[in-house]
Design a protein around this motif. Structure first.
Motif, PDB file in Angstrom:
ATOM      1  N   GLY A 183       0.801  -1.213   0.000  1.00 16.85           N
ATOM      2  CA  GLY A 183       0.000   0.000   0.000  1.00 16.85           C
ATOM      3  C   GLY A 183       0.836   1.266   0.000  1.00 16.85           C
ATOM      4  O   GLY A 183       0.507   2.245  -0.684  1.00 16.85           O
ATOM      5  N   VAL A 184       1.920   1.263   0.752  1.00 24.84           N
ATOM      6  CA  VAL A 184       2.820   2.421   0.780  1.00 24.84           C
ATOM      7  C   VAL A 184       3.393   2.673  -0.606  1.00 24.84           C
ATOM      8  O   VAL A 184       3.383   3.809  -1.113  1.00 24.84           O
ATOM      9  CB  VAL A 184       3.957   2.202   1.806  1.00 24.84           C
ATOM     10  N   CYS A 187       0.631   4.013  -2.900  1.00 23.78           N
ATOM     11  CA  CYS A 187       0.288   5.413  -2.623  1.00 23.78           C
ATOM     12  C   CYS A 187       1.336   6.366  -3.205  1.00 23.78           C
ATOM     13  O   CYS A 187       0.985   7.388  -3.821  1.00 23.78           O
ATOM     14  CB  CYS A 187       0.164   5.637  -1.117  1.00 23.78           C
ATOM     15  N   VAL A 239      -5.993   2.120  -0.989  1.00 21.74           N
ATOM     16  CA  VAL A 239      -5.469   3.267  -0.233  1.00 21.74           C
ATOM     17  C   VAL A 239      -6.282   3.471   1.032  1.00 21.74           C
ATOM     18  O   VAL A 239      -5.726   3.769   2.099  1.00 21.74           O
ATOM     19  CB  VAL A 239      -5.485   4.539  -1.107  1.00 21.74           C
ATOM     20  N   VAL A 242      -5.077   1.136   3.575  1.00 18.59           N
ATOM     21  CA  VAL A 242      -3.798   1.579   4.142  1.00 18.59           C
ATOM     22  C   VAL A 242      -4.011   2.692   5.166  1.00 18.59           C
ATOM     23  O   VAL A 242      -3.343   2.728   6.205  1.00 18.59           O
ATOM     24  CB  VAL A 242      -2.853   2.054   3.016  1.00 18.59           C
ATOM     25  N   VAL A 243      -4.952   3.584   4.885  1.00 20.03           N
ATOM     26  CA  VAL A 243      -5.231   4.691   5.812  1.00 20.03           C
ATOM     27  C   VAL A 243      -5.667   4.149   7.173  1.00 20.03           C
ATOM     28  O   VAL A 243      -5.148   4.582   8.222  1.00 20.03           O
ATOM     29  CB  VAL A 243      -6.324   5.629   5.235  1.00 20.03           C
ATOM     30  N   ALA A 265      -0.873   8.910   2.792  1.00 22.02           N
ATOM     31  CA  ALA A 265      -2.014   8.057   2.459  1.00 22.02           C
ATOM     32  C   ALA A 265      -3.296   8.881   2.346  1.00 22.02           C
ATOM     33  O   ALA A 265      -4.114   8.655   1.445  1.00 22.02           O
ATOM     34  CB  ALA A 265      -2.167   6.963   3.512  1.00 22.02           C
ATOM     35  N   LEU A 269      -5.566   9.316  -0.914  1.00 19.85           N
ATOM     36  CA  LEU A 269      -6.984   8.975  -0.895  1.00 19.85           C
ATOM     37  C   LEU A 269      -7.834  10.132  -1.402  1.00 19.85           C
ATOM     38  O   LEU A 269      -8.756   9.934  -2.212  1.00 19.85           O
ATOM     39  CB  LEU A 269      -7.412   8.594   0.523  1.00 19.85           C
TER      40      LEU A 269
END
Length: 486
Positions: A183-184, A187, A239, A242-243, A265, A269
């Motif tokens: 995810g990082v 993003c 995303v 991930v947040v 993130a 988003l």
């Protein structure tokens, strides 16, 4: 555990790593030999061999590499589409499902798959209804229903995998290392796409979509970011995942460092232009925070405080963002978010009413045909075979249409039990994994079984299986208290 079992577990990961290295060398030699004939089908076959070998040698390593693979599947496919001018059957879509089946086969043959909880019984009933609907050819051909199984049945296979392998330690590492790591990277790449540009192979994919009349990827003339994923919708949902992981990390000892990535993130988003994931992230944080409260008074107080802070924050923040001049590339994305979030019931500025209408029409439509329309009637599988589909954009109403009202009701029961188990573990046991999973499930609500989110559904259903496993241990008094909550 005897010494022989300990030796097997100790050797499991090194053997899997060794197998991957040997397979990579073999693949490299194979690639050099193929030369110009190297294509996506060849890569898919190689990956199937590698993933199958790893899954047999070490299922947990197989789970990790499969989840990482689906996180970059979109870009792998785009790259080969860019390199090849000829259309070919996309075997890359079969790599993860085959890996799931091989991982599932190991505990199945060892008689480790047990229907020993209320949730697992209802999941088994749902799986049975889906299997029967494969044979429903009144509306779509059987090959479409079989293909639809990739979107509905395979995620439920991940439930049983999570139930077998999803202990607290492994699930936590999977979420906060593998999933969060993908995810990082996604993003950061998405922010590059938003503020800089798209690579050439992605520009070609965008051009091909424009020729096909696919306009949802654009906001005005601005193309939305999609990271490594199959679509911008999948990117936005990942995303969002991930947040909430970054937010949940603030309550865990040794995981608080993940909050450092939260600003990036949130920016990623917001600039997706997708309002649904933003709304569900807010609902997720609110609901999770309330459930973790010790008492109804504290829970109500948290709800009031959250609504107050977020309400004022959104109003002033969106107003300021809407009035700011952020450049011709960013303004359309920001304006779309601001208009939709501030005017959710205005059909000219928000699609919320359209989504609600699709949901209700799907549920009501199912009662006019009580036998259901078949497993492939609401998935992308129909498009692949040139068959029109009746998708409603939400999994609950999709399953009402595909499986009949009976299947839809069974799925609602499954959803309710999942939230019950995750909520109880979060509130009473204070399990960090349960808190993270609960937040994820709220964030992805109505998308748990929505076909096309290849990187989302496996993660969700593995986590649901892990929650079922841990709830069973909790009931038996075998789930150890976690010392990692901060």
């Amino acid at each position: 555990m005897n010494s022989e079992q300990r030796l097997v577990e100790r050797l499991e990961k090194p053997l899997a790593i060794l197998f991957v290295l040997v397979a990579m060398v073999a693949c490299a030699m194979f690639t050099l030999k193929l030369g110009t004939n190297f294509n996506s089908s060849t890569v898919a076959q190689i990956l199937i061999i590698v993933f199958t070998g790893v899954a047999v040698t070490s299922p947990r390593v197989g789970i990790v590499i499969t989840f990482c693979y689906v996180g970059v599947l979109g870009d792998i496919r785009r790259w080969f589409q860019f390199q090849s001018s000829t259309a070919e059957f996309d075997l890359l879509l079969l790599v993860a499902p085959i890996s799931a089946l091989v991982i599932f086969a190991r505990p199945l043959f060892r008689s480790q798959i047990r229907v020993d909880s209320k949730l697992s019984k209802w999941v088994m009933i749902l799986l049975g209804i889906m299997t029967i609907q494969i044979l429903n050819i009144a509306y779509v051909p059987i090959q479409v229903n079989i293909a639809g199984g990739l979107f509905y049945i395979i995620p439920l296979v991940w439930f049983w995998i999570g139930k077998c392998y999803g202990d607290q330690e492994f699930t936590e590492n999977l979420l906060f290392r593998a999933i969060f790591g993908v995810g990082v990277a996604a993003c950061l790449f998405g922010l590059y796409q938003t503020f800089v540009d798209f690579p050439d192979y992605q520009k070609e994919w965008i051009l091909q979509n424009a020729k096909k009349g696919v306009i949802a990827i654009n906001v005005g003339t601005r193309t939305r970011a999609f990271g490594f994923f199959v679509s911008f919708q999948e990117y936005a949902h990942y995303v969002a995942l991930v947040v909430v992981l970054a937010i949940c990390g603030t309550t865990f000892k040794k995981l608080r460092f993940v909050v450092l990535f939260l600003p990036f993130a949130l920016l990623a988003l917001f600039t997706t232009g997708a309002r649904g994931p933003v709304v569900f992230v807010l609902l997720s944080v609110c609901a999770t925070w309330m459930i973790m409260a010790k008492g109804s008074v504290t829970s109500t107080g948290r709800l009031f405080l959250f609504v107050l802070i977020v309400g004022f924050g959104l109003y002033f923040g969106l107003t300021a963002a809407n009035n700011a001049d952020l450049g011709e590339d960013i303004n359309p994305l920001v304006q779309r978010q601001a208009d939709g979030l501030m005017n959710p019931l205005d059909s000219r500025k928000s699609t919320a009413t359209d989504h609600g209408f699709l949901f209700l029409s799907g549920v009501l439509q199912s009662f006019s045909d009580f036998s259901g329309k078949g497993l492939g009637s609401t998935t992308l599988a129909g498009n692949k075979f040139g068959v029109s589909i009746d998708g409603t954009e939400m999994d609950i109403s999709n399953l009402f249409v595909a499986l009949s009202p009976v299947g839809g009701v069974v799925y609602i029961i499954v959803i309710g039990m999942v939230f019950k188990y995750a909520g109880l573990l979060s509130r009473k046991h204070r399990s960090p994994v349960a808190v993270a999973v609960l937040a994820i499930l709220f964030t992805q609500f109505t998308q748990w079984l929505n076909g096309g989110l290849y990187a989302i559904a496996p993660v969700l259903w593995f986590c649901i299986g892990a929650i079922d496993r841990q709830y069973k241990q909790y009931e038996a008094g075998e789930l150890l208290p976690s010392s990692r909550m901060g």
